[in-house]
Design an enzyme around this catalytic site. Structure first.
Site, PDB file in Angstrom:
ATOM      1  N   ASP A   1      32.028 -38.091   8.759  1.00  0.00           N
ATOM      2  CA  ASP A   1      32.963 -37.428   7.839  1.00  0.00           C
ATOM      3  C   ASP A   1      32.272 -36.956   6.556  1.00  0.00           C
ATOM      4  O   ASP A   1      32.931 -36.442   5.659  1.00  0.00           O
ATOM      5  CB  ASP A   1      34.208 -38.284   7.536  1.00  0.00           C
ATOM      6  CG  ASP A   1      33.875 -39.659   6.988  1.00  0.00           C
ATOM      7  OD1 ASP A   1      32.691 -39.913   6.686  1.00  0.00           O
ATOM      8  OD2 ASP A   1      34.810 -40.478   6.864  1.00  0.00           O
ATOM      9  N   ARG A   2      30.938 -37.122   6.491  1.00  0.00           N
ATOM     10  CA  ARG A   2      30.211 -36.645   5.313  1.00  0.00           C
ATOM     11  C   ARG A   2      28.986 -35.854   5.768  1.00  0.00           C
ATOM     12  O   ARG A   2      28.298 -36.239   6.711  1.00  0.00           O
ATOM     13  CB  ARG A   2      29.783 -37.816   4.434  1.00  0.00           C
ATOM     14  CG  ARG A   2      30.998 -38.625   3.981  1.00  0.00           C
ATOM     15  CD  ARG A   2      30.699 -39.574   2.849  1.00  0.00           C
ATOM     16  NE  ARG A   2      29.793 -40.625   3.236  1.00  0.00           N
ATOM     17  CZ  ARG A   2      28.675 -40.910   2.571  1.00  0.00           C
ATOM     18  NH1 ARG A   2      28.322 -40.230   1.504  1.00  0.00           N
ATOM     19  NH2 ARG A   2      27.908 -41.885   2.989  1.00  0.00           N
TER      20      ARG A   2
ATOM     21  N   ARG B   1      37.350 -52.880   5.176  1.00  0.00           N
ATOM     22  CA  ARG B   1      35.954 -53.100   5.553  1.00  0.00           C
ATOM     23  C   ARG B   1      35.578 -54.549   5.290  1.00  0.00           C
ATOM     24  O   ARG B   1      35.937 -55.108   4.253  1.00  0.00           O
ATOM     25  CB  ARG B   1      35.020 -52.150   4.798  1.00  0.00           C
ATOM     26  CG  ARG B   1      33.771 -51.830   5.601  1.00  0.00           C
ATOM     27  CD  ARG B   1      33.022 -50.639   5.042  1.00  0.00           C
ATOM     28  NE  ARG B   1      33.782 -49.395   5.125  1.00  0.00           N
ATOM     29  CZ  ARG B   1      33.307 -48.230   4.685  1.00  0.00           C
ATOM     30  NH1 ARG B   1      32.116 -48.147   4.164  1.00  0.00           N
ATOM     31  NH2 ARG B   1      34.045 -47.140   4.798  1.00  0.00           N
TER      32      ARG B   1
ATOM     33  N   ASP C   1      29.721 -42.075  10.499  1.00  0.00           N
ATOM     34  CA  ASP C   1      30.911 -41.751  11.291  1.00  0.00           C
ATOM     35  C   ASP C   1      31.306 -40.280  11.187  1.00  0.00           C
ATOM     36  O   ASP C   1      32.396 -39.896  11.622  1.00  0.00           O
ATOM     37  CB  ASP C   1      32.082 -42.657  10.904  1.00  0.00           C
ATOM     38  CG  ASP C   1      32.571 -42.412   9.487  1.00  0.00           C
ATOM     39  OD1 ASP C   1      31.744 -42.066   8.625  1.00  0.00           O
ATOM     40  OD2 ASP C   1      33.781 -42.564   9.231  1.00  0.00           O
TER      41      ASP C   1
ATOM     42  N   LYS D   1      39.638 -47.293   9.387  1.00  0.00           N
ATOM     43  CA  LYS D   1      40.268 -46.230   8.603  1.00  0.00           C
ATOM     44  C   LYS D   1      41.560 -45.846   9.293  1.00  0.00           C
ATOM     45  O   LYS D   1      41.612 -45.791  10.521  1.00  0.00           O
ATOM     46  CB  LYS D   1      39.353 -45.001   8.529  1.00  0.00           C
ATOM     47  CG  LYS D   1      38.080 -45.234   7.749  1.00  0.00           C
ATOM     48  CD  LYS D   1      37.218 -43.968   7.665  1.00  0.00           C
ATOM     49  CE  LYS D   1      35.966 -44.263   6.863  1.00  0.00           C
ATOM     50  NZ  LYS D   1      35.023 -43.133   6.824  1.00  0.00           N
TER      51      LYS D   1
ATOM     52  N   ASP E   1      26.710 -38.628   8.009  1.00  0.00           N
ATOM     53  CA  ASP E   1      26.773 -40.076   7.789  1.00  0.00           C
ATOM     54  C   ASP E   1      27.166 -40.770   9.101  1.00  0.00           C
ATOM     55  O   ASP E   1      27.360 -40.119  10.132  1.00  0.00           O
ATOM     56  CB  ASP E   1      27.699 -40.419   6.615  1.00  0.00           C
ATOM     57  CG  ASP E   1      29.159 -40.425   6.990  1.00  0.00           C
ATOM     58  OD1 ASP E   1      29.539 -39.656   7.890  1.00  0.00           O
ATOM     59  OD2 ASP E   1      29.937 -41.196   6.392  1.00  0.00           O
TER      60      ASP E   1
ATOM     61  N   SER F   1      31.459 -46.804   8.899  1.00  0.00           N
ATOM     62  CA  SER F   1      30.844 -45.620   8.279  1.00  0.00           C
ATOM     63  C   SER F   1      29.344 -45.847   8.094  1.00  0.00           C
ATOM     64  O   SER F   1      28.643 -46.164   9.036  1.00  0.00           O
ATOM     65  CB  SER F   1      31.541 -45.288   6.967  1.00  0.00           C
ATOM     66  OG  SER F   1      31.072 -44.062   6.479  1.00  0.00           O
ATOM     67  N   HIS F   2      28.861 -45.763   6.855  1.00  0.00           N
ATOM     68  CA  HIS F   2      27.424 -45.919   6.609  1.00  0.00           C
ATOM     69  C   HIS F   2      27.092 -47.326   6.097  1.00  0.00           C
ATOM     70  O   HIS F   2      25.968 -47.576   5.685  1.00  0.00           O
ATOM     71  CB  HIS F   2      26.960 -44.878   5.585  1.00  0.00           C
ATOM     72  CG  HIS F   2      27.593 -45.089   4.244  1.00  0.00           C
ATOM     73  ND1 HIS F   2      28.894 -44.726   4.007  1.00  0.00           N
ATOM     74  CD2 HIS F   2      27.135 -45.655   3.113  1.00  0.00           C
ATOM     75  CE1 HIS F   2      29.201 -45.064   2.769  1.00  0.00           C
ATOM     76  NE2 HIS F   2      28.149 -45.632   2.199  1.00  0.00           N
TER      77      HIS F   2
ATOM     78  N   HIS G   1      32.213 -35.609   1.526  1.00  0.00           N
ATOM     79  CA  HIS G   1      33.487 -35.391   2.227  1.00  0.00           C
ATOM     80  C   HIS G   1      33.976 -33.997   1.828  1.00  0.00           C
ATOM     81  O   HIS G   1      34.266 -33.764   0.644  1.00  0.00           O
ATOM     82  CB  HIS G   1      34.549 -36.389   1.770  1.00  0.00           C
ATOM     83  CG  HIS G   1      34.308 -37.803   2.176  1.00  0.00           C
ATOM     84  ND1 HIS G   1      34.685 -38.304   3.391  1.00  0.00           N
ATOM     85  CD2 HIS G   1      33.748 -38.837   1.517  1.00  0.00           C
ATOM     86  CE1 HIS G   1      34.370 -39.590   3.466  1.00  0.00           C
ATOM     87  NE2 HIS G   1      33.799 -39.940   2.342  1.00  0.00           N
TER      88      HIS G   1
HETATM   89 ZN   LIG Z   1      31.868 -41.788   6.667  1.00  0.00          ZN
END
Ligand SMILES: [Zn+2]
Length: 471
Positions: free
Chosen positions: A253-254, A27, A251, A125, A249, A115-116, A336
């Site tokens: 995944d949460r 990132r 992307d 990722k 979130d 992501s966030h 997650h």
């Molecule tokens: Zn995420």
């Protein structure tokens, strides 16, 4: 490619900014520490690692940030120049990319996503078909790029649309018997289009907010584990008389959830609801949760006949442990959550939403009632505060040494990730973040007096290490 041009390609070297190679992913700030050219070399380095493991095919997806499509194109070029074939699935949530990897015979996956993280960031990722990609593997990307020790070849790229297949797969595990009314908050993240397609096929009434994918996140920050980001979802639930609200979130995944009264159900309590379901079909199974989770979750898993496993924070670490223990359910407080009972074992928040709706619909109960039998604890949220980088990892060992020297009665100490101390009052945790120069603390007591005593003990330990009270 001629032998000469292959050699020329092998000589290319590139230095990545060291700050972008993090514990679980890459990132950086767009155009500054992470640019188009960096992405090419990340693709080239990752492709080299995939090829040397015998891999030939990689799927690539990206999120809704402005820089993501071009970053993805550069990663793909890097993979192709290693001789790897790429399936490009375009814009969607991270779990859709993992889904494509698992179902389309891919050897690895790359997801371009911040992501966030704030607007100025983006990231990458990576995953192998066989498990998570993290830690030393991420560092290896930097080393390969710097040495120019790349594989070479000429791969192809094809564009594939997996959206409907992904939605249909998720719906396979919905056997709801009662129609629900559901509010969904995509937070303008990458889940928007998938949730629109999902709710068309799910029974019940669905209210979508912020489902337009917009990488500037104009409404609220896409992180459903922070209470202030759930205010709009709570309002949508109340205004529309919904049974449940679900947030994602950036992307996907949460997951976050609120009940019919708008009360937040944090991820550890969501996991307690899932555990009851999963343990019916997998009695005695190991269920993994990170050190930040409430003891209510660990006690509940045990009460239900499962084997609770407290593990390090970090979705890659949780996934790796879940693979080792063949755990049908694993997750962390950050949202997650990975199902491997009927699904593929990666963190897929839209799929988690489907499973929660399935349980809720068949139960005939309210969401709040599904967790109502659990003890009501008094707890702090996760409190994060900045510390100097050179002190970050030394504080936990200092606290551990003092506590062990004290050897107090009725106190048990867990050092799997930082310090988690259990006393007759409850527990407290202090751990160092792997990704930022912050310490995380949390405390949870059986009552408010107990919680105050736990906080006092934590404050005293921090003070002895020269850190002021973060409360
Ligand atoms: Zn995420």
């Amino acid at each position: 490619m001629t032998a000469e041009s292959a050699m020329a390609a092998q000589k290319q070297t590139h230095t990545l900014h060291p700050s972008i190679l993090r514990e679980y992913d890459i990132r950086g700030t767009v155009g500054d520490t992470l640019n188009d050219n960096d992405c090419y070399f990340i693709g080239r380095a990752f492709g080299t690692m995939v090829k040397r493991r015998g891999g030939a095919k990689v799927v690539v997806g990206f999120d809704g940030r402005e820089s993501s499509p071009v970053f993805a194109a550069n990663v793909i070029r890097g993979l192709n120049d290693c001789g790897l074939d790429v399936e490009s699935i375009g814009l969607g949530p991270t779990p859709m990319t993992y889904y494509a990897m698992k179902t389309r015979g891919m050897d690895a996956a790359v997801m371009v996503t911040g992501s966030h993280s704030p607007l100025s960031y983006n990231g990458i990722k990576m995953a192998y078909q066989s498990g998570p990609f993290y830690g030393a593997m991420v560092q290896e990307i930097g080393k390969l790029a710097a040495s120019g020790d790349f594989e070479s070849g000429k791969g192809e790229v094809i564009t594939v649309d997996v959206q409907d297949a992904y939605v249909d797969r998720m719906l396979q595990d919905y056997q709801g018997t009662r129609d629900l009314s559901v509010a969904w908050d995509c937070g303008n993240g990458a889940t928007g289009e998938i949730i629109r397609r999902l709710v068309k096929k799910l029974p019940g009434k669905h209210v979508l907010i912020f489902d337009d994918i917009d990488g500037t996140f104009p409404n609220h920050h896409p992180d459903p584990t922070v209470a202030k980001n759930l205010v709009d979802l709570q309002k949508a639930v109340r205004d529309n008389g919904c049974d449940i609200g679900i947030g994602f979130d950036g992307d996907g995944d949460r997951i976050g959830a609120v009940d019919a009264d708008g009360k937040i159900l944090w991820a550890d309590l969501i996991m307690a609801v899932y555990a009851a379901e999963v343990l019916k079909e997998h009695p005695g199974a190991h269920i993994i949760a990170d050190v930040k989770c409430s003891r209510v979750l660990f006690d509940e898993i045990e009460r239900l006949g499962g084997k609770p496993v407290m593990w390090n924070t970090g979705h890659s670490l949780i996934k790796a442990r879940a693979l080792e223990l063949k755990s049908p359910l694993a997750g962390e407080l950050a949202g997650h959550i990975c199902f491997a009972d009927k699904y593929y074992g990666f963190d897929d928040a839209p799929y988690c939403a489907v499973r929660l709706l399935d349980i809720l619909s068949r139960s005939g109960k309210k969401l709040g009632d599904l967790a109502a039998h659990l003890p009501q604890m008094e707890n702090t949220p996760e409190v994060r505060f900045h510390v100097p980088a050179d002190r970050k990892f030394s504080i936990a060992p200092e606290i551990l040494a003092r506590l062990r020297a004290e050897n107090a009665d009725g106190v048990s100490i867990n050092d799997i990730d930082g310090v988690r101390v259990t006393t007759k009052d409850g527990w407290w945790l202090m751990r160092a973040s792997n990704t930022e120069d912050v310490l995380t603390i949390r405390a949870e007591g059986f009552d408010t007096d107990g919680l105050e005593r736990l906080k006092a003990q934590l404050i005293s330990q921090l003070a002895q290490s020269g850190i002021g009270s973060p409360f």
